[in-house]
Motif scaffolding. Structure first.
Motif, PDB file in Angstrom:
ATOM      1  N   ALA A  72       0.854  -1.178   0.000  1.00 13.19           N
ATOM      2  CA  ALA A  72       0.000   0.000   0.000  1.00 13.19           C
ATOM      3  C   ALA A  72       0.895   1.236   0.000  1.00 13.19           C
ATOM      4  CB  ALA A  72      -0.900  -0.001   1.226  1.00 13.19           C
ATOM      5  N   VAL A  73       0.408   2.334  -0.552  1.00 12.43           N
ATOM      6  CA  VAL A  73       1.257   3.527  -0.683  1.00 12.43           C
ATOM      7  C   VAL A  73       1.769   4.003   0.672  1.00 12.43           C
ATOM      8  CG1 VAL A  73       0.265   4.293  -2.866  1.00 12.43           C
ATOM      9  CG2 VAL A  73      -0.786   5.010  -0.718  1.00 12.43           C
ATOM     10  N   GLU A  74       0.989   3.786   1.745  1.00 10.76           N
ATOM     11  CA  GLU A  74       1.418   4.217   3.071  1.00 10.76           C
ATOM     12  C   GLU A  74       2.635   3.438   3.556  1.00 10.76           C
ATOM     13  OE1 GLU A  74      -1.627   3.205   2.324  1.00 10.76           O
ATOM     14  OE2 GLU A  74      -2.742   5.111   2.271  1.00 10.76           O
ATOM     15  N   GLN A  75       2.861   2.249   2.998  1.00 13.78           N
ATOM     16  CA  GLN A  75       3.992   1.426   3.396  1.00 13.78           C
ATOM     17  C   GLN A  75       5.263   1.741   2.618  1.00 13.78           C
ATOM     18  OE1 GLN A  75       1.424  -2.258   2.725  1.00 13.78           O
ATOM     19  NE2 GLN A  75       2.626  -2.920   4.480  1.00 13.78           N
ATOM     20  N   VAL A  76       5.150   2.513   1.572  1.00 14.52           N
ATOM     21  CA  VAL A  76       6.302   2.835   0.727  1.00 14.52           C
ATOM     22  C   VAL A  76       7.076   3.996   1.336  1.00 14.52           C
ATOM     23  CG1 VAL A  76       7.047   3.590  -1.563  1.00 14.52           C
ATOM     24  CG2 VAL A  76       5.098   2.029  -1.329  1.00 14.52           C
ATOM     25  N   PRO A  77       8.378   3.867   1.533  1.00 11.47           N
ATOM     26  CA  PRO A  77       9.149   4.991   2.095  1.00 11.47           C
ATOM     27  C   PRO A  77       9.209   6.160   1.123  1.00 11.47           C
ATOM     28  CG  PRO A  77      10.625   3.259   1.327  1.00 11.47           C
ATOM     29  CD  PRO A  77       9.230   2.697   1.230  1.00 11.47           C
ATOM     30  N   ASP A 105      -0.677   0.040 -15.603  1.00 14.22           N
ATOM     31  CA  ASP A 105      -0.764   0.095 -14.148  1.00 14.22           C
ATOM     32  C   ASP A 105       0.487   0.718 -13.549  1.00 14.22           C
ATOM     33  OD1 ASP A 105      -2.409  -0.477 -11.879  1.00 14.22           O
ATOM     34  OD2 ASP A 105      -0.987  -2.023 -11.301  1.00 14.22           O
ATOM     35  N   ARG A 106       1.619   0.669 -14.256  1.00 16.65           N
ATOM     36  CA  ARG A 106       2.839   1.323 -13.777  1.00 16.65           C
ATOM     37  C   ARG A 106       2.594   2.825 -13.605  1.00 16.65           C
ATOM     38  NH1 ARG A 106       7.404  -1.212 -17.937  1.00 16.65           N
ATOM     39  NH2 ARG A 106       6.789  -3.399 -17.739  1.00 16.65           N
ATOM     40  N   TYR A 107       1.970   3.432 -14.596  1.00 16.60           N
ATOM     41  CA  TYR A 107       1.709   4.872 -14.552  1.00 16.60           C
ATOM     42  C   TYR A 107       0.652   5.202 -13.499  1.00 16.60           C
ATOM     43  CZ  TYR A 107       4.437   5.221 -18.804  1.00 16.60           C
ATOM     44  OH  TYR A 107       5.465   5.165 -19.710  1.00 16.60           O
ATOM     45  N   TRP A 108      -0.347   4.380 -13.446  1.00 17.29           N
ATOM     46  CA  TRP A 108      -1.408   4.574 -12.458  1.00 17.29           C
ATOM     47  C   TRP A 108      -0.823   4.535 -11.044  1.00 17.29           C
ATOM     48  CZ3 TRP A 108      -6.214   0.829 -11.942  1.00 17.29           C
ATOM     49  CH2 TRP A 108      -7.190   1.440 -11.151  1.00 17.29           C
ATOM     50  N   HIS A 109       0.048   3.549 -10.793  1.00 19.93           N
ATOM     51  CA  HIS A 109       0.637   3.429  -9.468  1.00 19.93           C
ATOM     52  C   HIS A 109       1.610   4.573  -9.205  1.00 19.93           C
ATOM     53  CE1 HIS A 109       0.850   1.158  -5.840  1.00 19.93           C
ATOM     54  NE2 HIS A 109       2.138   0.880  -5.934  1.00 19.93           N
ATOM     55  N   GLY A 110       2.325   5.017 -10.238  1.00 21.71           N
ATOM     56  CA  GLY A 110       3.201   6.178 -10.071  1.00 21.71           C
ATOM     57  C   GLY A 110       2.422   7.404  -9.644  1.00 21.71           C
ATOM     58  N   ALA A 111       1.272   7.624 -10.288  1.00 25.50           N
ATOM     59  CA  ALA A 111       0.415   8.755  -9.919  1.00 25.50           C
ATOM     60  C   ALA A 111      -0.123   8.587  -8.499  1.00 25.50           C
ATOM     61  CB  ALA A 111      -0.741   8.870 -10.910  1.00 25.50           C
ATOM     62  N   ARG A 112      -0.454   7.366  -8.149  1.00 23.69           N
ATOM     63  CA  ARG A 112      -0.963   7.082  -6.804  1.00 23.69           C
ATOM     64  C   ARG A 112       0.092   7.428  -5.742  1.00 23.69           C
ATOM     65  NH1 ARG A 112      -1.994   1.856  -7.611  1.00 23.69           N
ATOM     66  NH2 ARG A 112      -4.130   2.193  -8.344  1.00 23.69           N
ATOM     67  N   LEU A 113       1.337   7.051  -5.997  1.00 24.38           N
ATOM     68  CA  LEU A 113       2.422   7.356  -5.060  1.00 24.38           C
ATOM     69  C   LEU A 113       2.666   8.864  -4.966  1.00 24.38           C
ATOM     70  CD1 LEU A 113       4.899   4.547  -6.158  1.00 24.38           C
ATOM     71  CD2 LEU A 113       3.786   4.697  -3.922  1.00 24.38           C
ATOM     72  N   TYR A 114       2.607   9.533  -6.101  1.00 23.91           N
ATOM     73  CA  TYR A 114       2.818  10.984  -6.115  1.00 23.91           C
ATOM     74  C   TYR A 114       1.737  11.691  -5.305  1.00 23.91           C
ATOM     75  CZ  TYR A 114       2.861  15.789  -7.796  1.00 23.91           C
ATOM     76  OH  TYR A 114       2.873  17.169  -7.857  1.00 23.91           O
ATOM     77  N   ARG A 115       0.496  11.320  -5.530  1.00 27.50           N
ATOM     78  CA  ARG A 115      -0.611  11.983  -4.843  1.00 27.50           C
ATOM     79  C   ARG A 115      -0.604  11.668  -3.348  1.00 27.50           C
ATOM     80  NH1 ARG A 115      -4.318  14.080  -8.492  1.00 27.50           N
ATOM     81  NH2 ARG A 115      -5.959  14.121  -6.920  1.00 27.50           N
ATOM     82  N   ALA A 116       0.044  10.544  -2.972  1.00 24.83           N
ATOM     83  CA  ALA A 116       0.160  10.198  -1.556  1.00 24.83           C
ATOM     84  C   ALA A 116       1.369  10.888  -0.908  1.00 24.83           C
ATOM     85  CB  ALA A 116       0.281   8.691  -1.387  1.00 24.83           C
ATOM     86  N   GLY A 117       2.108  11.689  -1.695  1.00 24.28           N
ATOM     87  CA  GLY A 117       3.234  12.447  -1.152  1.00 24.28           C
ATOM     88  C   GLY A 117       4.483  11.640  -0.907  1.00 24.28           C
ATOM     89  N   ARG A 118       4.633  10.510  -1.624  1.00 24.30           N
ATOM     90  CA  ARG A 118       5.824   9.696  -1.389  1.00 24.30           C
ATOM     91  C   ARG A 118       7.054  10.287  -2.065  1.00 24.30           C
ATOM     92  NH1 ARG A 118       3.922   8.609   2.700  1.00 24.30           N
ATOM     93  NH2 ARG A 118       5.612   7.148   3.141  1.00 24.30           N
TER      94      ARG A 118
END
Length: 256
Positions: A72-77, A105-118
């Protein structure tokens, strides 16, 4: 050289192996060796059947994907930038927008990480493909896709030259050095992550693998159809063979 290697590699894939065996069987039949020809033809059919079974495909893909967790994005440093490796888009001259495949899905997940502030930046890596009728690079297609998802253009850095996994290092390292980026969140498909992570580590880059596009169910339902040949099964097996060959080739070239 790029096109030659891609063309020759087709014969190392399951379908290419089938046609080579079939051609050998035909040749032996024409030269008066019918029994050997029949045996090889039967082996060719069995060969294609096994590689095309979803059960085979899932087992092979699980061997690559099980090395990584779906975090989950919260688990990513946190990192300095998110690197999204290309390979998702094509484009038809009659259609004005990039057409996404399964790797989107690579791009989708990249956007997800960005929006989560990672990370404050997303690096898109992917050059122009000779089969495209337009002049749009993979990175530019990805930027258009992420823009449609609300990612601002100033958050994106584009590498428009990379066409292979090794190219990502060749062209990304100067870009990273210029931007002062050290810690990377590496986003790619789970089946591709082993080779990609190895290449980045060999180049001396600090990366955290963030695998996505997992394709094997955690608890598959056992049915007869899993043992019958299918296009999807053959495609999945071919992706794994592609990674095996790529990893071995990079080892031989000294890129890992």
């Amino acid at each position: 050289m790029y096109d030659l290697i891609k063309t020759l590699s087709l014969f190392a894939y399951p379908l290419g192996g089938f046609f080579l065996l079939a051609a050998l069987a035909v040749g032996l039949r024409l030269f008066g060796r019918p029994r050997i020809a029949i045996a090889i033809a039967a082996f060719a059919v069995a060969w294609l059947w096994v590689w095309s079974m979803p059960a085979t495909s899932e087992r092979l893909r699980a061997g690559l994907e099980s090395q990584y967790d779906y975090l989950a994005v919260e688990q990513v440093p946190e990192g300095d930038a998110i690197v999204v490796l290309g390979g998702a888009f094509s484009r038809d001259a009659a259609w004005p927008y990039p057409s996404a495949g399964g790797s989107v899905d690579r791009y989708w997940h990249g956007a997800r990480l960005y929006r989560a502030g990672r990370a404050p930046k997303i690096i898109l890596s992917g050059g122009r493909h000779p089969d495209r009728p337009d002049d749009l690079s993979e990175a530019e297609a990805g930027a258009q896709f992420l823009g449609d998802m609300g990612v601002p253009g100033e958050a994106l850095l584009l590498d428009n030259r990379s066409r292979t996994t090794h190219d990502h290092i060749r062209y990304l390292k100067p870009l990273l050095a210029e931007a002062g980026i050290d810690r990377l969140l590496l986003v790619t498909s789970a089946t591709h992550m082993r080779r990609a992570e190895a290449v980045f580590h060999y180049a001396g880059l600090e990366v955290t693998p963030v695998a996505t596009a997992f394709s094997v169910p955690s608890d598959p339902v056992i049915t007869l159809r899993r043992y019958l040949p299918s296009v999807g099964g053959l495609s999945g097996s071919t992706r794994v063979v592609h990674e095996w060959l790529g990893y071995a080739f990079y080892r031989v070239r000294g890129w890992l």
